[in-house]
Design a protein around this motif. Structure first.
Motif, PDB file in Angstrom:
ATOM      1  N   ILE A 127       1.035  -1.316   0.028  1.00  0.00           N
ATOM      2  CA  ILE A 127      -0.004  -0.150   0.085  1.00  0.00           C
ATOM      3  C   ILE A 127       1.036   1.114   0.085  1.00  0.00           C
ATOM      4  O   ILE A 127       0.475   2.233  -0.691  1.00  0.00           O
ATOM      5  CB  ILE A 127      -0.877  -0.244   1.146  1.00  0.00           C
ATOM      6  N   ALA A 128       1.873   1.304   0.967  1.00  0.00           N
ATOM      7  CA  ALA A 128       2.593   2.310   0.923  1.00  0.00           C
ATOM      8  C   ALA A 128       3.351   2.642  -0.434  1.00  0.00           C
ATOM      9  O   ALA A 128       3.511   3.864  -0.915  1.00  0.00           O
ATOM     10  CB  ALA A 128       3.936   2.162   2.066  1.00  0.00           C
ATOM     11  N   PHE A 129       3.848   1.434  -1.012  1.00  0.00           N
ATOM     12  CA  PHE A 129       4.637   1.957  -2.265  1.00  0.00           C
ATOM     13  C   PHE A 129       3.476   2.343  -3.238  1.00  0.00           C
ATOM     14  O   PHE A 129       3.942   3.385  -4.112  1.00  0.00           O
ATOM     15  CB  PHE A 129       5.215   0.535  -2.803  1.00  0.00           C
ATOM     16  N   ASP A 130       2.426   1.721  -3.476  1.00  0.00           N
ATOM     17  CA  ASP A 130       1.349   2.522  -4.489  1.00  0.00           C
ATOM     18  C   ASP A 130       1.135   3.650  -4.166  1.00  0.00           C
ATOM     19  O   ASP A 130       0.842   4.435  -5.127  1.00  0.00           O
ATOM     20  CB  ASP A 130       0.240   1.447  -4.305  1.00  0.00           C
ATOM     21  N   VAL A 131       0.737   4.129  -2.785  1.00  0.00           N
ATOM     22  CA  VAL A 131       0.549   5.572  -2.568  1.00  0.00           C
ATOM     23  C   VAL A 131       1.280   6.342  -3.334  1.00  0.00           C
ATOM     24  O   VAL A 131       0.989   7.421  -3.840  1.00  0.00           O
ATOM     25  CB  VAL A 131       0.377   5.731  -0.988  1.00  0.00           C
ATOM     26  N   ILE A 186      17.592  -6.507  -4.355  1.00  0.00           N
ATOM     27  CA  ILE A 186      18.093  -5.839  -5.700  1.00  0.00           C
ATOM     28  C   ILE A 186      17.357  -6.154  -6.886  1.00  0.00           C
ATOM     29  O   ILE A 186      16.782  -5.174  -7.717  1.00  0.00           O
ATOM     30  CB  ILE A 186      19.641  -6.255  -5.878  1.00  0.00           C
ATOM     31  N   PHE A 187      16.955  -7.301  -7.008  1.00  0.00           N
ATOM     32  CA  PHE A 187      16.002  -7.933  -7.980  1.00  0.00           C
ATOM     33  C   PHE A 187      14.587  -7.091  -8.203  1.00  0.00           C
ATOM     34  O   PHE A 187      14.234  -6.529  -9.011  1.00  0.00           O
ATOM     35  CB  PHE A 187      15.793  -9.384  -8.138  1.00  0.00           C
ATOM     36  N   ILE A 188      14.271  -6.955  -6.816  1.00  0.00           N
ATOM     37  CA  ILE A 188      12.753  -6.290  -6.777  1.00  0.00           C
ATOM     38  C   ILE A 188      12.718  -4.676  -6.958  1.00  0.00           C
ATOM     39  O   ILE A 188      11.960  -4.378  -7.845  1.00  0.00           O
ATOM     40  CB  ILE A 188      12.184  -6.717  -5.300  1.00  0.00           C
ATOM     41  N   VAL A 214      12.007   6.778  -3.364  1.00  0.00           N
ATOM     42  CA  VAL A 214      11.333   7.477  -2.589  1.00  0.00           C
ATOM     43  C   VAL A 214      10.265   6.579  -1.819  1.00  0.00           C
ATOM     44  O   VAL A 214       9.857   6.448  -0.741  1.00  0.00           O
ATOM     45  CB  VAL A 214      10.724   8.701  -3.177  1.00  0.00           C
ATOM     46  N   ALA A 215       9.467   5.838  -2.790  1.00  0.00           N
ATOM     47  CA  ALA A 215       8.595   4.683  -2.537  1.00  0.00           C
ATOM     48  C   ALA A 215       9.208   3.915  -1.537  1.00  0.00           C
ATOM     49  O   ALA A 215       8.472   3.441  -0.404  1.00  0.00           O
ATOM     50  CB  ALA A 215       7.830   4.087  -3.726  1.00  0.00           C
ATOM     51  N   THR A 216      10.464   3.356  -1.698  1.00  0.00           N
ATOM     52  CA  THR A 216      10.858   2.548  -0.877  1.00  0.00           C
ATOM     53  C   THR A 216      11.274   2.765   0.412  1.00  0.00           C
ATOM     54  O   THR A 216      11.220   2.176   1.602  1.00  0.00           O
ATOM     55  CB  THR A 216      12.224   1.819  -1.558  1.00  0.00           C
ATOM     56  N   VAL A 217      11.785   4.024   0.519  1.00  0.00           N
ATOM     57  CA  VAL A 217      11.941   4.900   1.691  1.00  0.00           C
ATOM     58  C   VAL A 217      10.789   5.109   2.725  1.00  0.00           C
ATOM     59  O   VAL A 217      10.697   4.408   3.883  1.00  0.00           O
ATOM     60  CB  VAL A 217      12.822   6.214   1.668  1.00  0.00           C
ATOM     61  N   LEU A 218       9.636   5.349   1.908  1.00  0.00           N
ATOM     62  CA  LEU A 218       8.424   5.579   2.831  1.00  0.00           C
ATOM     63  C   LEU A 218       7.988   4.222   3.284  1.00  0.00           C
ATOM     64  O   LEU A 218       7.471   3.916   4.428  1.00  0.00           O
ATOM     65  CB  LEU A 218       7.414   6.215   1.990  1.00  0.00           C
ATOM     66  N   GLN A 219       8.243   3.078   2.242  1.00  0.00           N
ATOM     67  CA  GLN A 219       7.813   1.776   2.870  1.00  0.00           C
ATOM     68  C   GLN A 219       8.390   1.223   3.704  1.00  0.00           C
ATOM     69  O   GLN A 219       7.778   0.790   4.876  1.00  0.00           O
ATOM     70  CB  GLN A 219       8.035   0.962   1.565  1.00  0.00           C
ATOM     71  N   GLN A 220       9.836   1.548   3.916  1.00  0.00           N
ATOM     72  CA  GLN A 220      10.772   0.934   4.945  1.00  0.00           C
ATOM     73  C   GLN A 220      10.441   1.718   6.298  1.00  0.00           C
ATOM     74  O   GLN A 220      10.478   0.860   7.377  1.00  0.00           O
ATOM     75  CB  GLN A 220      12.200   1.001   4.469  1.00  0.00           C
ATOM     76  N   THR A 221      10.179   3.071   6.179  1.00  0.00           N
ATOM     77  CA  THR A 221       9.931   3.718   7.168  1.00  0.00           C
ATOM     78  C   THR A 221       8.626   3.024   8.194  1.00  0.00           C
ATOM     79  O   THR A 221       8.511   3.076   9.293  1.00  0.00           O
ATOM     80  CB  THR A 221       9.865   5.261   6.920  1.00  0.00           C
ATOM     81  N   LEU A 222       7.669   3.092   7.127  1.00  0.00           N
ATOM     82  CA  LEU A 222       6.419   2.485   7.543  1.00  0.00           C
ATOM     83  C   LEU A 222       6.452   1.387   8.137  1.00  0.00           C
ATOM     84  O   LEU A 222       5.974   0.768   9.212  1.00  0.00           O
ATOM     85  CB  LEU A 222       5.263   2.449   6.238  1.00  0.00           C
ATOM     86  N   LEU A 223       7.303   0.351   7.707  1.00  0.00           N
ATOM     87  CA  LEU A 223       7.492  -1.054   8.074  1.00  0.00           C
ATOM     88  C   LEU A 223       8.115  -0.989   9.584  1.00  0.00           C
ATOM     89  O   LEU A 223       7.730  -1.689  10.511  1.00  0.00           O
ATOM     90  CB  LEU A 223       8.331  -1.846   7.135  1.00  0.00           C
TER      91      LEU A 223
END
Length: 242
Positions: A127-131, A186-188, A214-223
């Motif tokens: 969800i975070a990535f898609d947002v 890395i592949f993903i 940016v999407a990955t940073v937000l994603q990892q922060t949320l996780l």
């Protein structure tokens, strides 16, 4: 800004120029692949390829394979496949926890509860990535049509298909190898960059890379904060009940 392929027909997998067809059928046995009027190359060579060869090129991260799949076929991301990616991602996180905690997760209750946590975390990850991707499409690219945004959301989830490699890790006993886990991430990430180079074809590679970052940073922060919340619940609830 280029129009989506759904409005212009098809897109050349080499230069992204619009094309009205992928091939011309003169008779039952005579078919000619359409050539791009802009670059002179075949518009989409993958119309002659078997699905196995297409999958191999996707794994090899060929941008042409992504453009064929997302632009020139009826596949625009499948919600049912997203569910498969979701459970594979959750299982991958669950294995990570078992390796890290060892015997502390030996009880059936702990194993089940931790899998549910991993499933929720993976769902939040998606969800975070898609947002972030949809916010970019809506506010920066002015893609505000519901159909277009829904298509972008589904295509974005396609980038998580690397999660299915958890099956390989089970068969070959790779889940405890950190090198495998690093290469998988890395592949993903590379898959996400290729997907968004395809979705936002008029943007540069740098923009696609920055968007995924940016999407990955937000994603990892949320996780991180969601994981801390689960840890707090694990510590507080047993203590209060005791």
């Amino acid at each position: 800004m280029e129009e989506p392929a759904s409005k212009n027909g098809y897109l050349c997998i080499n230069c992204n120029a619009p094309s009205s067809s992928l091939y011309q059928e003169y008779s039952k046995d005579v078919i000619r692949i359409t050539e791009c009027v802009k670059c002179g190359e075949v518009v989409d060579k993958y119309v002659e390829y078997d699905d196995v060869l297409l999958i191999m090129d996707l794994i090899l991260q060929y941008i042409g394979a992504y453009r064929h799949l997302l632009n020139n076929t009826s596949f625009k991301g499948n919600p049912r496949l997203a569910v498969v990616f979701l459970f594979c991602g959750a299982y991958n996180k669950w294995i990570d926890r078992r390796i890290y905690h060892g015997e502390a997760l030996s009880r059936i209750y702990d194993l089940e509860w931790n899998f549910y946590q991993c499933l929720i975390l993976t769902m939040l990850e998606f969800i975070a990535f898609d947002v972030v991707i949809l916010a970019f499409a809506y506010f920066v690219d002015n893609d505000r049509g519901k159909e277009r945004l829904w298509s972008i959301a589904k295509c974005s989830l396609t980038g998580f298909y690397g999660n299915v490699f958890v099956v390989i890790s089970i068969v070959w006993q790779l889940h405890s190898e950190w090198m495998y886990r690093i290469l998988l991430q890395i592949f993903i990430l590379t898959s996400h960059v290729q997907v968004h180079r395809t979705v936002f074809s008029h943007r540069s590679v740098g923009v696609a890379f920055a968007l995924v970052a940016v999407a990955t940073v937000l994603q990892q922060t949320l996780l991180y904060y969601a994981g801390a919340c689960f840890f707090w619940l694990t510590q507080v609830v047993p203590a209060s009940s005791g």
